[in-house]
Design a protein around this motif. Sequence first.
Motif, PDB file in Angstrom:
ATOM      1  N   MET A 170       1.123  -0.957  -0.059  1.00 28.28           N
ATOM      2  CA  MET A 170      -0.105   0.372   0.025  1.00 28.28           C
ATOM      3  C   MET A 170       1.025   1.026  -0.360  1.00 28.28           C
ATOM      4  N   VAL A 171       1.069   2.281  -0.855  1.00 27.01           N
ATOM      5  CA  VAL A 171       1.852   3.535  -0.993  1.00 27.01           C
ATOM      6  C   VAL A 171       0.468   4.318  -0.597  1.00 27.01           C
TER       7      VAL A 171
ATOM      8  N   ASP B 164       3.622  16.155  -2.664  1.00 26.82           N
ATOM      9  CA  ASP B 164       5.016  16.061  -2.834  1.00 26.82           C
ATOM     10  C   ASP B 164       5.385  14.971  -2.517  1.00 26.82           C
ATOM     11  N   GLY B 165       5.299  13.617  -2.690  1.00 27.90           N
ATOM     12  CA  GLY B 165       5.555  12.088  -1.914  1.00 27.90           C
ATOM     13  C   GLY B 165       4.818  11.124  -1.453  1.00 27.90           C
TER      14      GLY B 165
ATOM     15  N   LEU C 274       5.685   3.898   1.123  1.00 25.15           N
ATOM     16  CA  LEU C 274       5.848   2.627   0.764  1.00 25.15           C
ATOM     17  C   LEU C 274       5.400   1.881   1.794  1.00 25.15           C
ATOM     18  N   HIS C 275       3.463   1.043   1.999  1.00 24.44           N
ATOM     19  CA  HIS C 275       3.888   0.984   3.273  1.00 24.44           C
ATOM     20  C   HIS C 275       3.489  -1.552   2.757  1.00 24.44           C
ATOM     21  N   GLN C 276       4.180  -1.857   3.485  1.00 23.39           N
ATOM     22  CA  GLN C 276       4.100  -3.555   2.970  1.00 23.39           C
ATOM     23  C   GLN C 276       4.236  -4.532   3.857  1.00 23.39           C
TER      24      GLN C 276
ATOM     25  N   PRO D  59       7.761   1.056   7.101  1.00 19.47           N
ATOM     26  CA  PRO D  59       7.097   2.221   6.110  1.00 19.47           C
ATOM     27  C   PRO D  59       8.787   2.696   5.634  1.00 19.47           C
ATOM     28  N   ARG D  60       8.505   3.170   3.905  1.00 16.47           N
ATOM     29  CA  ARG D  60       9.756   3.415   3.337  1.00 16.47           C
ATOM     30  C   ARG D  60       9.404   4.676   2.498  1.00 16.47           C
ATOM     31  N   PRO D  61       9.861   5.858   3.019  1.00 18.81           N
ATOM     32  CA  PRO D  61       9.427   6.914   1.977  1.00 18.81           C
ATOM     33  C   PRO D  61      10.198   6.544   0.941  1.00 18.81           C
TER      34      PRO D  61
END
Length: 192
Positions: free
Chosen positions: A99-100, A105-106, A109-111, A141-143
């Motif tokens: 899920m993103v 602004d950006g 990513l959540h997995q 979570p990964r920006p």
Amino acid sequence: MDTNTWDTLVGSMKSAYVKGVGEGAVPRPVIMPLVRGELVGLVWVRPTKPGADALTGIAALSNIAAAAGADEVVLAWETREVATACELPATGPSPCLNMVRATPDGHVLHQFPYDEEVPPAGSEDPVGSPAALVWKQSIAPRPDGELPPPVKAAVDYAFTPMDLDHPNPFGVTVVLMEEDGYTVRLAEGFDH
């Protein structure tokens, strides 16, 4: 979007995946546009052919967000499903609900990786029971995490204003997407 809305969307997607895997298939990629924190609805990708058609079908999810003037979107997809449909290498954990959360602004990513557990042969059901889904530890979570090309395109174009000469660009976009085979479920309270 507030934390409660995010948690509700994650819970909804996890439930859909549990049900889908139990029925033998994961849900199709879906976009959830938001305007000022209000959920517009959910739109699932239309049936696609492998390759370029799948790439285009997923990227075109952006149309509903652009037509609504979304200021935030959430997209959900399964790693293997998108890689196979788009004939791309799978990146990241698999199987996995991705899920993103994205704004102009950006994105983050959540997995949510999972395992499919198939009941042993010879269990109570002679036909065989469907696989059950077991959630594993979520990935932090990964920006600006890496997105598959069609998802990246959907995120990028979701915030590009539509140049549609029509008195109701949102309404006509909904109708056109439904005619193309997308499944559109608008939120009851959304007033655009």
